[in-house]
Design a protein around this motif. Structure first.
Motif, PDB file in Angstrom:
ATOM      1  N   ALA A  34       0.831  -1.205   0.000  1.00 20.60           N
ATOM      2  CA  ALA A  34       0.000   0.000   0.000  1.00 20.60           C
ATOM      3  C   ALA A  34       0.868   1.259   0.000  1.00 20.60           C
ATOM      4  O   ALA A  34       0.561   2.236  -0.697  1.00 20.60           O
ATOM      5  N   ARG A  38       1.219   4.291  -2.767  1.00 16.48           N
ATOM      6  CA  ARG A  38       1.127   5.727  -2.442  1.00 16.48           C
ATOM      7  C   ARG A  38       2.324   6.495  -2.990  1.00 16.48           C
ATOM      8  O   ARG A  38       2.188   7.613  -3.483  1.00 16.48           O
ATOM      9  N   GLU A  63      -1.479   4.656   6.381  1.00 19.04           N
ATOM     10  CA  GLU A  63      -2.033   3.385   5.889  1.00 19.04           C
ATOM     11  C   GLU A  63      -2.516   2.513   7.045  1.00 19.04           C
ATOM     12  O   GLU A  63      -3.531   1.825   6.929  1.00 19.04           O
TER      13      GLU A  63
END
Length: 168
Positions: A34, A38, A63
């Motif tokens: 994740a 980003r 996150e």
């Protein structure tokens, strides 16, 4: 530039993800993935962050917060939908069609056979003595009669269940 940034941040991200993921109930690999996503989004829109290590720490914590919010809002299924053992609509339709075909074949049987087979299939689970009394025949002749009736039923059902052959 991007390659150097990834190489530089990889050990820090692995350490941060390991430290934060288990406390939030997640997996470090998912958290790393994740944050890498980003970073890619950030590189496309605004370029590299001025303080990559600081940005990375903030992104990991963001996150983790997102993951906690999601975990609070989502409720797991009692069972996995794919693991459902109940028959689906298509299986119910096929079972009903087979049942109708069997009942139709039983009605076409000769003589006492329909009544005998219905008695054998009865949910009451009748004994041979009860079936013989109901049909008015001796208990000793019930076995041979049943065998004859099942043979007739088998012959009636064979064309319905036999595989079709290719004709040439």
């Amino acid at each position: 530039m991007t390659h150097d940034l990834v190489v530089t941040l990889r050990p820090l991200l692995a350490a941060e993800a390991s430290a934060e993921a288990y406390a939030s109930g997640g997996e470090p690999g998912d958290l790393e993935q994740a944050v890498w996503l980003r970073l890619l989004e950030r590189l496309e829109s605004a370029g590299p962050p001025p303080d990559p290590q600081g940005w990375l720490r903030k992104a990991v914590r963001a996150e983790v917060r997102r993951s906690r919010r999601t975990a609070r809002l989502e409720r797991p299924y009692d069972t996995e939908p794919a693991d459902d053992t109940l028959p689906g609509p298509e299986q119910l339709a096929l079972t009903a069609a087979r049942y109708r075909a069997l009942r139709d074949a039983i009605r076409r049987l000769p003589g006492r056979c329909p009544r005998l087979i219905e008695a054998l299939l009865s949910p009451k689970d009748l004994t041979y003595r009860e079936i013989a009394g109901e049909l008015g025949i001796s208990q000793g002749s019930l076995g041979p009669e049943r065998s004859r009736c099942l043979g007739c039923l088998r012959r009636l059902l064979t064309p319905e269940v036999a595989a079709r052959e290719v004709r040439g």
